[in-house]
Design a protein around this motif. Structure first.
Motif, PDB file in Angstrom:
ATOM      1  N   VAL A   1       8.347  -8.093  -8.334  1.00  0.00           N
ATOM      2  CA  VAL A   1       8.742  -6.703  -8.132  1.00  0.00           C
ATOM      3  C   VAL A   1      10.013  -6.444  -8.932  1.00  0.00           C
ATOM      4  O   VAL A   1      10.775  -7.363  -9.251  1.00  0.00           O
ATOM      5  CB  VAL A   1       8.977  -6.383  -6.645  1.00  0.00           C
TER       6      VAL A   1
ATOM      7  N   ALA B   1       8.525  -0.233  -5.549  1.00  0.00           N
ATOM      8  CA  ALA B   1       8.336  -1.684  -5.694  1.00  0.00           C
ATOM      9  C   ALA B   1       8.360  -2.138  -7.153  1.00  0.00           C
ATOM     10  O   ALA B   1       9.017  -3.104  -7.501  1.00  0.00           O
ATOM     11  CB  ALA B   1       7.052  -2.166  -5.018  1.00  0.00           C
TER      12      ALA B   1
ATOM     13  N   PHE C   1       5.649  -3.315  -9.280  1.00  0.00           N
ATOM     14  CA  PHE C   1       4.915  -4.577  -9.387  1.00  0.00           C
ATOM     15  C   PHE C   1       4.497  -4.838 -10.835  1.00  0.00           C
ATOM     16  O   PHE C   1       4.140  -3.920 -11.574  1.00  0.00           O
ATOM     17  CB  PHE C   1       3.668  -4.534  -8.504  1.00  0.00           C
TER      18      PHE C   1
END
Length: 345
Positions: A184, A224, A226
């Protein structure tokens, strides 16, 4: 071969590897714009590109590099060729080698949450890969510190890797694809180096993160952020030569935001498979990484199973396995395997 946009795409959202969607040598941070967005619980497919064959010490020409091993030009992925020829920024002195696809924004993720990363599928994109030793690194730099990098070409077909040696002989080993690098975005505006792992995950190189595994990562920024990269077809614990069997993958994940009480116990990367829980230890010193993994395992047994410290310590000594994830990424890794079958459901 799985070229961009061809073959199975298992996720609801697809992110190809292109100059727009990858970073090279650095990881996404809070200021990195997302290349896609999904809701919590959504699925995404990422194409990943191996750095092997496109780096400067390999001529930055994958057609010529792999051609020396008998690979035809049409056997080299188009996105790898395009990336090698692109202006995607990378400082070969200061930055890492890894090609990182992302970041993907998960709409409801906030700092303090945990992102659950379920690996749904990993599809091999090419029938070959490279293991490399270079730059005086690896477990034995004093003994394998050649002036020029050493590259070992491996065939990878029918679930088997092959390393040729001697006259007509080869070592054969099972393939077990996984992403060496999943993480992340880090807080702040400075992109982190792609090599050392940390609280953000990143280059963890845990060989058990195959299809069907789950990784939990503490969220540090809104959405986040990702990402994934450093695709491997196989790796031994330790990754002692410097790299695993590096080769491109198409990876599909389900990304879910957790914010319940149990999620808040996850303050560092943590993984699980169908058979094991996997606490993780990280430190620049391998001995300290081992101790960090033991503490992480103790915390898990106390918080998840209510074991007192002495009972948990005794259990780990009697029944758990501690494995060296890798010793080559500046920050060393040790992970613990705790069998789920040892505990009541």
């Amino acid at each position: 071969m799985l070229e961009t946009g061809t073959g199975p795409i298992d996720g609801a959202v697809y992110v190809p590897a292109s100059a727009r969607t990858v970073r090279w040598g650095r990881l996404p941070c809070a200021d990195t714009p997302p290349v896609a967005e999904i809701p919590s619980g959504g699925t995404v497919t990422l194409d990943t590109v191996s750095h092997e064959g496109i780096l400067e010490d390999q001529g930055r020409d994958p057609v010529a590099f792999f051609g020396a091993y008998g690979v035809r030009p049409d056997g080299v992925l188009r996105d790898a060729r395009e990336l090698a020829a692109s202006a995607v920024p990378r400082d070969p002195v200061r930055d890492g080698p890894h090609v990182v696809t992302g970041p993907v924004r998960v709409a409801s993720a906030r700092p303090g949450d945990v992102l659950r990363v379920e690996t749904l599928s990993l599809r091999r994109r090419a029938p070959y890969g490279i293991v490399s030793t270079r730059h005086g690194r690896g477990a034995l730099p004093g003994e394998f510190a050649a002036k020029e990098p050493e590259f070992t070409f491996c065939r990878a077909e029918d679930g088997t890797g092959r390393i040729a040696y001697g006259a007509g002989r080869e070592a054969r080993f099972p393939l077990a694809p996984f992403l060496g690098l999943t993480g992340v975005a880090t807080a702040g505006g400075e992109p982190a180096h792609s090599v050392p792992p940390g609280r953000h995950g990143g280059n963890l190189d845990i060989k058990h993160l195959v299809t069907g595994s789950t990784l939990y990562l503490p969220v540090q920024v809104d959405g986040a952020g990702f990402y994934a990269g450093d695709p491997h077809y196989a790796q031994g614990n330790g990754e002692v030569a410097l790299t695993a069997l590096e080769a491109p993958l198409r990876a599909t994940f389900r990304l879910t935001v957790l914010r319940d009480a149990a999620a808040h116990l996850l303050r560092r990367p943590f993984a699980e498979t169908r058979a094991h829980w996997i606490p993780v230890g990280l430190h620049e010193d391998l001995g300290e990484a081992m101790r960090d993994a033991v503490r992480a395992a103790l915390d898990f047994l106390r918080e998840r199973h209510g074991m007192d410290g002495h009972a948990a310590y005794a259990y780990l000594s009697a029944a758990a396995d501690f494995e060296v994830s890798q010793v080559v990424d500046r920050v060393q890794g040790v992970h613990c395997l705790i069998r789920k079958s040892d505990f009541p459901s």
